[in-house]
Design a protein around this motif. Structure first.
Motif, PDB file in Angstrom:
ATOM      1  N   GLY A 761       0.819  -1.212   0.000  1.00 52.85           N
ATOM      2  CA  GLY A 761       0.000   0.000   0.000  1.00 52.85           C
ATOM      3  C   GLY A 761       0.851   1.260   0.000  1.00 52.85           C
ATOM      4  N   LYS A 762       1.936   1.227   0.738  1.00 54.20           N
ATOM      5  CA  LYS A 762       2.843   2.376   0.786  1.00 54.20           C
ATOM      6  C   LYS A 762       3.505   2.594  -0.584  1.00 54.20           C
ATOM      7  CE  LYS A 762       6.465   4.262   3.817  1.00 54.20           C
ATOM      8  NZ  LYS A 762       7.526   4.591   2.873  1.00 54.20           N
ATOM      9  N   GLN A 763       3.906   1.491  -1.251  1.00 59.48           N
ATOM     10  CA  GLN A 763       4.506   1.619  -2.584  1.00 59.48           C
ATOM     11  C   GLN A 763       3.509   2.216  -3.575  1.00 59.48           C
ATOM     12  OE1 GLN A 763       6.434  -1.900  -4.071  1.00 59.48           O
ATOM     13  NE2 GLN A 763       7.508  -2.318  -2.157  1.00 59.48           N
ATOM     14  N   ILE A 764       2.273   1.769  -3.521  1.00 61.25           N
ATOM     15  CA  ILE A 764       1.254   2.315  -4.426  1.00 61.25           C
ATOM     16  C   ILE A 764       1.080   3.807  -4.202  1.00 61.25           C
ATOM     17  CG2 ILE A 764      -1.211   2.282  -4.960  1.00 61.25           C
ATOM     18  CD1 ILE A 764      -1.168  -0.740  -4.418  1.00 61.25           C
ATOM     19  N   LYS A 765       1.115   4.215  -2.967  1.00 59.62           N
ATOM     20  CA  LYS A 765       0.883   5.614  -2.628  1.00 59.62           C
ATOM     21  C   LYS A 765       2.071   6.505  -2.991  1.00 59.62           C
ATOM     22  CE  LYS A 765      -0.381   8.581   1.297  1.00 59.62           C
ATOM     23  NZ  LYS A 765      -0.716   8.606   2.759  1.00 59.62           N
ATOM     24  N   GLU A 766       3.293   5.989  -2.846  1.00 60.41           N
ATOM     25  CA  GLU A 766       4.470   6.847  -2.944  1.00 60.41           C
ATOM     26  C   GLU A 766       5.290   6.665  -4.215  1.00 60.41           C
ATOM     27  OE1 GLU A 766       6.708   6.116   0.567  1.00 60.41           O
ATOM     28  OE2 GLU A 766       5.183   6.956   1.929  1.00 60.41           O
ATOM     29  N   ASP A 767       5.178   5.516  -4.893  1.00 63.35           N
ATOM     30  CA  ASP A 767       6.018   5.254  -6.059  1.00 63.35           C
ATOM     31  C   ASP A 767       5.257   5.624  -7.331  1.00 63.35           C
ATOM     32  OD1 ASP A 767       7.646   4.265  -8.086  1.00 63.35           O
ATOM     33  OD2 ASP A 767       8.246   2.505  -6.940  1.00 63.35           O
ATOM     34  N   PRO A 768       5.756   6.579  -8.132  1.00 64.07           N
ATOM     35  CA  PRO A 768       5.042   7.015  -9.350  1.00 64.07           C
ATOM     36  C   PRO A 768       4.802   5.896 -10.360  1.00 64.07           C
ATOM     37  CG  PRO A 768       6.816   8.534  -8.802  1.00 64.07           C
ATOM     38  CD  PRO A 768       6.985   7.350  -7.900  1.00 64.07           C
ATOM     39  N   GLN A 769       5.617   4.839 -10.341  1.00 62.88           N
ATOM     40  CA  GLN A 769       5.438   3.780 -11.328  1.00 62.88           C
ATOM     41  C   GLN A 769       4.108   3.048 -11.142  1.00 62.88           C
ATOM     42  OE1 GLN A 769       7.563  -0.031 -11.124  1.00 62.88           O
ATOM     43  NE2 GLN A 769       8.528   0.687  -9.228  1.00 62.88           N
ATOM     44  N   TYR A 770       3.484   3.221  -9.965  1.00 66.28           N
ATOM     45  CA  TYR A 770       2.188   2.570  -9.711  1.00 66.28           C
ATOM     46  C   TYR A 770       1.018   3.547  -9.784  1.00 66.28           C
ATOM     47  CZ  TYR A 770       5.225  -1.163  -8.036  1.00 66.28           C
ATOM     48  OH  TYR A 770       6.189  -2.140  -7.942  1.00 66.28           O
ATOM     49  N   ALA A 808      -1.682  -2.508 -18.107  1.00 65.76           N
ATOM     50  CA  ALA A 808      -0.624  -2.532 -17.092  1.00 65.76           C
ATOM     51  C   ALA A 808      -0.050  -3.927 -16.902  1.00 65.76           C
ATOM     52  CB  ALA A 808      -1.156  -1.998 -15.774  1.00 65.76           C
ATOM     53  N   GLY A 809      -0.678  -4.932 -17.502  1.00 65.75           N
ATOM     54  CA  GLY A 809      -0.166  -6.290 -17.374  1.00 65.75           C
ATOM     55  C   GLY A 809      -0.368  -6.843 -15.981  1.00 65.75           C
ATOM     56  N   PHE A 810       0.699  -7.424 -15.438  1.00 59.46           N
ATOM     57  CA  PHE A 810       0.655  -8.037 -14.112  1.00 59.46           C
ATOM     58  C   PHE A 810       1.413  -7.127 -13.133  1.00 59.46           C
ATOM     59  CE2 PHE A 810      -0.095 -11.444 -17.045  1.00 59.46           C
ATOM     60  CZ  PHE A 810      -0.967 -12.309 -16.392  1.00 59.46           C
TER      61      PHE A 810
END
Length: 836
Positions: A761-770, A808-810
């Motif tokens: 959840g943190k990666q989704i929120k903070e990483d632009p690639q998601y 977006a694929g997988f």
């Protein structure tokens, strides 16, 4: 000259001559009249051609046999004052003759005409400057043998007995040099000039032409001696800079001969490894000359460059495997007109063959360069109705030569392009954006030989207008495609079923609208498709070959057909893949391969076979020169073997089987499970499915006792916009056969799901690639979440549409082990399987 003798031909032509006309002789003595019989219409019945003189002018007349007699079907004015050549050969294509006449325009000069039979009669395809002193017309072999299309060798007088020799071939509407045929023609030219240099050793121009012939014949060592002999004269002819340029080219050939023999023809090849499928390049002998280190790769293009992917990014290499463009882009398009489009985090850019970025900014989209122009668009995010895209054109230097001012835009064709100005308003523009015409219709399609498909109303039917906007063919079709060589494919069906046919420029039916599909295969051939199931036409078609006039040449045999190239097309019939010629029948002298796919004749003579999703290369005899491996060695005694399951033409699975395990019962249980996970299940052999399914696998990680495989599937319901891909992961302990779940990686009682959910959840929120993740779609990690591990990280995988769009694929999230070390069960069996 067919079954007719010369006297019969002469009599037939004389009977049709105009009053006062006389037949012309076709050689210096004039003893033989200029008449010739050959099939030039492709109907396998010879026509008779004759050249006559009337009022001091030359004419060629063609007679066709009709209802027991001869009928004049063409009468064309000639050139010059005599005839030096009259023959027929398939020069403009494969296996269909053209009438060839050499018109005498000087004592040692002739002008060539190559008359092709068209619906409008005889048309001369030879360029105005095609003159010669001597000519050879012959189907020369190349690296793949003869192909049914004749090349032309023109001997053009220079000085004395010296001639400049050019070998040309018709290709894409023009004559161009045929260097692949040089080694088979120029040895005779070498012999000619060897005789002249022996007779006249002090004439530099004979040494020059000998050196040029030796160079083209692939004899650079001898050519270097000859050109240096020419350079030894005080005042050589031709000039020294011409001789020095030839010497330079010969030296380049010598320097590159070793490289050329091993690497000038490189062929894309894949290898299954313990790190997935990797791509490299083989030579003509099947030797891997560029090691398989790339995640993805494409064929080498004519410019000697290939697009490859390493560590998830794309770059460009040359034939020495040196990076011309470092792997730094998300994608790279094939080069077109020496330019490619690349995409990075900023958007699309244009580069040249040296990798230099030519555009001054990034764009949301750039198309391929065509005729020195590339469509691009910009987006106005301030529009109240959402994004507002406006289209324009870049030139080959990356400059906005036509500003982004159109609502839509097409590629340029013959210096013109159709653009949409606004709703119900289109225009035809030139390369500088000047309006040539405007059209007030709901839709105007791309240009095709001066005609454009159009709709009066957005829900109306399609017809064709000319470039001035005049209606040429009224709107009576439910779909209409661009014209090509005087033909256009149209559909007349009013419902979900198709009724495709072919019309000519007058709107007359050439092929009546009764087919589920029709495809233009180029080289004046169509594929006619009948529905396999008329009640479910979306399932697909079975095809026959037809000629340009709609005559059916083959039975309805083929499940699919590629476009024709050099007189051959690849087909498969659900059992085998093979090549057919322009008659629609199997081409003799080429192999057949069991399975469904395509065969392609590659430069250098090999045949690329992409059949049943596997790549191999064959020679003309069918011998396999190279094929992808079916065994993946691990660590002795373990290995993974590839097994194939194809019970039905629409169902194909490659699944893994493990060998080398100590306990055979355990090994059998593991392999049974792998078959099931791969999609191996009972499928009727003779039933036409309403979907297709393909499955494959990769070893993605192996260390010590731990083997991980990714099992891929693709289920495609016929008629759907796209299929649905799947990924299943098998995480196996090779010592005891255990197949691990996510929970086996963590300490018993630890709340690993909550911690993993928090990190993702943190990666989704903070990483632009998601940024593509649908808002609110992510609710956490499931207990049976697809996953795999690598040496230092855990990877969690989501399916398409689960939390993001299909494109977006997988979505995959990587969590380093150091980040979750407190909950890892480092004393557990799973961890120790690859950390013992």
């Amino acid at each position: 000259m067919s079954a007719y003798n010369e006297q019969q031909l002469v009599q037939a032509v004389k009977a049709k001559l105009p009053n006062g006309a006389e037949l012309v002789g076709k050689d210096a003595s004039g003893a033989h009249e200029a008449v010739y019989a050959a099939d030039i219409t492709g109907d396998r019945v010879p026509e008779i051609a004759g050249v006559y003189r009337l009022n001091g002018e030359l004419y060629v007349m063609v007679l066709m046999h009709h209802q027991g007699g001869w009928e004049v079907v063409a009468n064309v004015k000639g050139q010059g004052y005599g005839v030096t050549l009259m023959t027929a050969a398939p020069v403009l294509g494969h296996n269909v003759n053209q009438l060839i006449i050499g018109w005498q325009i000087g004592a040692i000069w002739s002008k060539q005409s190559i008359y092709a039979w068209t619906p409008e009669g005889l048309k001369d395809a030879a360029p105005a400057d095609m003159t010669y002193s001597h000519i050879d017309i012959v189907d020369l072999p190349s690296s793949i043998g003869t192909d049914g299309q004749a090349e032309i060798a023109l001997w053009i007088h220079d000085t004395g007995e010296a001639y400049r020799v050019e070998v040309v071939r018709w290709n894409h509407g023009a004559f161009e040099a045929a260097p692949d045929a040089y080694p088979y023609y120029f040895p005779a030219v070498v012999g000619y000039y060897e005789r002249l240099t022996q007779e006249h050793p002090d004439y530099s121009f004979y040494w020059y032409y000998l050196a040029d012939a030796q160079y083209r014949a692939g004899m650079p060592e001898a050519g270097l001696k000859s050109v240096r002999k020419a350079l030894s004269f005080a005042e050589p002819y031709p000039e020294r800079h011409t001789l020095l340029e030839l010497e330079r080219r010969i030296q380049e050939m010598l320097a590159g001969r070793g490289e050329a023999q091993l690497g000038s023809r490189l062929y894309l090849a894949s290898v299954k490894t313990t790190s997935g499928t990797r791509w490299g390049y083989i030579n003509h002998s099947g030797e891997m000359v560029i090691h398989p280190v790339y995640d993805d790769a494409q064929d080498f293009q004519d410019n000697g460059l290939a697009i490859v992917s390493a560590h998830g990014s794309y770059g460009v290499i040359d034939r020495s495997a040196h990076y011309v463009v470092q792997p730094q882009y998300q994608s790279i398009s094939p080069f077109s007109e020496h330019r490619a489009t690349v995409m990075d985090g900023q958007g699309f850019k244009m580069i040249n063959e040296q990798g230099v970025i030519l555009t001054s900014r990034a764009y949301p989209y750039i198309a391929e360069l065509r005729e020195g122009r590339a469509v691009f668009y910009v987006t106005d995010h301030s529009s109240g109705d959402g994004d507002n895209s406006r289209y324009g054109y870049l030139d080959a230097d990356g400059h906005e030569v036509i500003p982004a001012r159109y609502a839509d835009a097409n590629d340029f064709v013959d210096g013109k392009a159709v653009v949409k100005l606004k709703d119900d308003n289109y225009a035809l523009i030139d390369l500088h954006g000047r309006k040539l015409a405007t059209y007030h219709f709901a839709y105007v399609g791309p240009l095709g030989e001066g005609l454009l498909a159009f709709q009066k109303e957005s829900t109306g039917k399609y017809g064709y207008i000319d470039e001035q906007g005049e209606i040429v063919i009224p709107p009576t079709y439910t779909s209409a495609f661009p014209f090509h060589d005087g033909r256009a494919i149209v559909n007349t069906a009013e419902d979900y079923k198709s009724k495709y046919g072919v019309i000519n420029r007058q709107g007359t039916w050439v092929i009546h609208p009764e087919y589920n599909d029709i495809r233009d295969l180029t080289e004046e051939r169509f594929a006619l498709g009948r529905a396999i199931d008329p009640e479910q036409p979306f399932i697909g078609s079975i095809y026959a070959i037809a000629d340009w006039d709609g005559k059916q040449l083959s039975d309805f045999t083929y499940r699919d057909i590629s476009d024709y190239k050099h007189g051959l097309a690849s087909v498969y019939d659900a059992k085998q893949t093979y090549l057919i010629d322009r008659t629609g029948k199997p081409a003799p002298g080429f192999p057949r391969v069991n399975g469904s796919g395509t065969l392609t004749l590659e430069p250098g003579g090999l045949i690329k076979a992409l059949v049943d999703l596997r790549l191999s290369y064959l020679d003309r005899s069918g011998r396999i020169v190279w094929a992808q491996n079916t065994v993946i060695p691990l660590q002795r005694p373990y290995q993974v073997t590839e097994e194939k399951y194809k019970p039905n033409p629409d169902y194909l699975v490659y699944y893994p089987q493990v060998t080398g395990m100590r306990d055979q019962g355990t090994q059998q249980a593991v392999n049974t499970k792998l078959k099931d996970m791969s999609g191996v299940k009972p499928i009727p052999a003779d039933k036409k499915l309403d979907y297709s399914y393909s499955g494959d696998f990769d070893v993605i990680f192996f260390k010590q006792k731990l083997l991980e495989m990714e099992l891929n599937g693709y289920h495609y319901p016929f008629g759907a916009a796209h299929g649905m891909p799947t990924k299943v992961y098998a995480v196996i302990n090779l010592e005891n056969g255990s197949m691990y779940s996510l929970k086996d990686l963590f300490k018993p009682g630890s709340d690993y799901l909550a911690e993993l959910s928090r990190i993702v959840g943190k990666q989704i929120k903070e990483d632009p690639q998601y940024s593509y993740v649908f808002p609110g779609s992510y609710t956490g990690i499931a207990a049976d979440q697809p996953f795999y591990v690598t040496e230092n990280a855990l990877h969690l995988v989501f399916a398409p549409y689960e939390i993001g769009p299909y494109a977006a694929g997988f979505p995959t999230f990587t969590i380093p082990f150091v980040q979750i070390k407190d909950i890892l069960n480092t004393e557990g069996e799973f961890w120790k399987a690859f950390h013992s």
